[in-house]
Design an enzyme around this catalytic site. Structure first.
Site, PDB file in Angstrom:
ATOM      1  N   LYS A   1      16.129 -35.013   1.623  1.00 28.81           N
ATOM      2  CA  LYS A   1      15.783 -33.549   1.660  1.00 28.81           C
ATOM      3  C   LYS A   1      15.685 -33.322   2.999  1.00 28.81           C
ATOM      4  O   LYS A   1      16.084 -32.408   3.831  1.00 28.81           O
ATOM      5  CB  LYS A   1      14.879 -32.930   0.794  1.00 28.81           C
ATOM      6  CG  LYS A   1      14.662 -31.369   0.750  1.00 28.81           C
ATOM      7  CD  LYS A   1      14.114 -30.936  -0.289  1.00 28.81           C
ATOM      8  CE  LYS A   1      12.607 -31.208  -0.716  1.00 28.81           C
ATOM      9  NZ  LYS A   1      11.547 -30.391   0.279  1.00 28.81           N
TER      10      LYS A   1
ATOM     11  N   ASP B   1       4.694 -36.579  -1.242  1.00 30.03           N
ATOM     12  CA  ASP B   1       5.285 -35.652  -2.228  1.00 30.03           C
ATOM     13  C   ASP B   1       5.313 -36.287  -3.658  1.00 30.03           C
ATOM     14  O   ASP B   1       5.882 -35.974  -4.705  1.00 30.03           O
ATOM     15  CB  ASP B   1       6.681 -35.356  -1.835  1.00 30.03           C
ATOM     16  CG  ASP B   1       6.951 -34.412  -0.939  1.00 30.03           C
ATOM     17  OD1 ASP B   1       5.842 -33.608  -0.700  1.00 30.03           O
ATOM     18  OD2 ASP B   1       7.671 -34.713  -0.111  1.00 30.03           O
TER      19      ASP B   1
ATOM     20  N   ARG C   1       8.778 -30.789  -8.290  1.00 31.08           N
ATOM     21  CA  ARG C   1       8.127 -32.024  -8.526  1.00 31.08           C
ATOM     22  C   ARG C   1       7.114 -31.924  -9.717  1.00 31.08           C
ATOM     23  O   ARG C   1       7.211 -32.997 -10.241  1.00 31.08           O
ATOM     24  CB  ARG C   1       7.430 -32.903  -7.101  1.00 31.08           C
ATOM     25  CG  ARG C   1       8.672 -32.893  -6.147  1.00 31.08           C
ATOM     26  CD  ARG C   1       8.063 -33.562  -5.033  1.00 31.08           C
ATOM     27  NE  ARG C   1       8.800 -33.312  -3.587  1.00 31.08           N
ATOM     28  CZ  ARG C   1       9.949 -33.703  -3.449  1.00 31.08           C
ATOM     29  NH1 ARG C   1      10.571 -34.466  -4.326  1.00 31.08           N
ATOM     30  NH2 ARG C   1      10.553 -33.491  -2.197  1.00 31.08           N
TER      31      ARG C   1
HETATM   32  C1  S3P Z   1       8.396 -32.570   4.787  1.00 31.12           C
HETATM   33  C2  S3P Z   1       7.247 -32.995   5.041  1.00 31.12           C
HETATM   34  C3  S3P Z   1       6.285 -32.948   4.257  1.00 31.12           C
HETATM   35  C4  S3P Z   1       6.646 -32.994   2.827  1.00 31.12           C
HETATM   36  C5  S3P Z   1       7.771 -32.002   2.452  1.00 31.12           C
HETATM   37  C6  S3P Z   1       8.780 -32.529   3.573  1.00 31.12           C
HETATM   38  C7  S3P Z   1       9.581 -32.458   5.904  1.00 31.12           C
HETATM   39  O1  S3P Z   1       5.301 -31.791   4.216  1.00 31.12           O
HETATM   40  O2  S3P Z   1       5.664 -32.442   1.718  1.00 31.12           O
HETATM   41  O3  S3P Z   1       8.403 -32.081   1.355  1.00 31.12           O
HETATM   42  O4  S3P Z   1      10.607 -32.699   5.585  1.00 31.12           O
HETATM   43  O5  S3P Z   1       8.978 -32.343   7.057  1.00 31.12           O
HETATM   44  P1  S3P Z   1       3.936 -31.591   5.486  1.00 31.12           P
HETATM   45  O6  S3P Z   1       4.598 -32.503   6.523  1.00 31.12           O
HETATM   46  O7  S3P Z   1       3.574 -30.503   5.572  1.00 31.12           O
HETATM   47  O8  S3P Z   1       2.960 -32.812   4.686  1.00 31.12           O
END
Ligand code: S3P
Length: 441
Positions: free
Chosen positions: A22, A319, A396
């Site tokens: 993702k 996550d 999740r």
């Molecule tokens: C992500 C960073 C994470 C993660 C999110 C995806 C990203 O968040 O929890 O699902 O793609 O940069 P944070 O960087 O805010 O912790």
């Protein structure tokens, strides 16, 4: 409102692929739109979150098309977005919203960001505060969507010390800094996932990362790079792979292999933790793809013991705490997760939702502001089941409880499961393909 029931399954077996990563998918569309020409993307995650980012970019004028099994993005180089009064709906996607805020802040455009009920409650000051320093004008209150941002064509180069380790904050600032005339620097307490840095480097940007004496990390980008138009292959998502992997570990007589998974060091904290807990996990066929390390991951049923997961590992598995908590119910002893306050600001307050759900199952849990503890029943312990969980628009949480339902005596029903499509389309089919008993209700 769709619901899924998860029922006791005899064993899980087989090889499977899970959808593209993702984080890398969002970035491939956004950075692709800034490249000098057309790029092709293979294995893009076609989930609601990523499609929201694609739609927002299309509204901003980027030409993006789905070919047969690929996507094409026509990049127009850095500094070429124009127009005003755009309205961008990022749905459930924090990554899409926060990264695109950075893009808008560094462009000669203004746009209002909106999102669904869950996204509209999530904190945005962590993004709007640093972006203001680049010269972007943020309208109205700045912590919750809707938020209007008027960007600047030539943003100021900033040095920003982030109080949290967040790849979304880091990436947003770097994306704004792309059109700045100088160097943009961000310092974060521990290194968060570095897909933005890797992809920008792959496309030709000059970006450096090094650790400071106080152990924090400094990332510096030179403004106005020439971004080459190169094609991308998206590896499978290690966060999505965690669901079949943990399911195989907790279900007796199981062996499951997930193919072509991104094993970037900053994403595999869950796998390290599971191995420490006694899980039988193997990484094979390691190789590199567009600057990212990938491998096939095989896991077998294992007897787990509880562990303490240190704060220093949080960013690399942020996550995965909900699914780790499910594994922890099957471990002997306690699993303590330290330094996880960020979980309170995800699609839901994940500490609260995990603890509430597990307590309904008779599992003892303890929480503090920034920690969570799950007292396991042991590998052979009986968890009765027969409960309902509401996803509260958190994909999740939904998938984690459905995985646990494969080993409870009676079913676990998860309500409002459409949200699973935000990251893992065909989750139920993929899981049932390896022997899970998930039924649409
Ligand atoms: C992500 C960073 C994470 C993660 C999110 C995806 C990203 O968040 O929890 O699902 O793609 O940069 P944070 O960087 O805010 O912790």
């Amino acid at each position: 409102m769709n619901s899924i029931s998860s029922n006791k399954s005899s064993y899980l077996t087989g090889n499977l692929s899970v959808p593209g990563d993702k984080s890398i998918s969002h970035r491939s569309l956004i950075i692709g739109s800034l490249a000098n020409g057309r790029i092709e993307i293979n294995n893009l995650l076609e989930s609601e979150d990523v499609m929201a980012t694609a739609d927002a970019l299309k509204i901003l004028g980027v030409k993006i098309n789905k070919l047969n099994d690929k996507w094409e993005v026509f990049g127009s180089g850095i500094g070429n977005f124009h127009g005003s009064n755009y309205r961008l709906n990022l749905g459930n996607s924090g990554t899409g919203a926060r990264l695109l805020m950075g893009l808008v802040a560094g462009s000669d455009i203004d746009a209002t960001f909106i999102g669904d009920e869950s996204l509209s409650k999530r904190p945005m000051k962590r993004i709007t505060e640093p972006l203001k320093k680049t010269g972007a004008i943020i309208d109205g209150q700045t912590n919750n969507l809707p938020i209007k941002i008027k960007g600047s064509k030539i943003p100021l180069p900033i040095e920003y010390q982030s109080p949290i380790s967040s790849a979304q904050v880091k990436s947003s600032i770097l994306l704004a800094g792309l059109s700045s005339l100088g160097k943009t620097t961000i310092i974060e307490p521990s290194l968060s996932r570095d897909h933005t840095e890797r992809m920008l480097k792959f496309f030709g940007a000059n970006i450096t990362t090094y650790q400071l004496d106080d152990l924090s990390w400094k990332i510096t980008l030179d403004g106005i790079p020439e971004l080459k138009s190169l094609d991308l292959n998206i590896p499978a998502d290690p966060s999505s792979a965690s669901f079949p992997i943990v399911s195989a570990i907790i279900t007796p007589n199981s062996k499951v292999k997930v193919m072509n998974v991104c094993i970037n060091e900053l994403r595999i904290g869950l796998y390290k933790t599971l191995i420490e807990m006694g899980a039988n996990i193997e990484f094979t066929n390691k190789r590199e793809m567009n600057g990212e390390l990938i491998a096939d991951i095989t896991a077998c049923s294992s007897d787990l013991k509880g562990t303490t997961v240190p704060k220093s590992r949080a960013a690399s598995m942020i996550d995965e705490y909900p699914i780790l908590s499910m594994a922890a119910t099957r471990a002997s002893g306690e699993t303590v997760m330290e330094g996880v306050e960020e979980l309170r600001y995800k699609e839901t307050d994940r500490i609260k939702n995990v603890c509430n759900g597990l307590q309904k199952l008779g599992i003892e849990t303890y929480e503090t502001t920034d920690s969570m503890t799950v007292k396991g029943k042991g590998p052979k312990g009986i968890i009765y089941g027969n409960i309902e969980i509401n996803s509260n628009l958190d994909h999740r949480i939904a998938m984690s409880f459905l995985c646990l339902g494969l080993v409870t005596e009676k079913s676990i029903i998860v309500r409002d499961t459409d949200t699973i499509n935000s990251s893992f389309p065909f989750f139920m089919d993929k899981m049932n393909g390896i022997g899970a008993k998930l039924n649409q209700m």
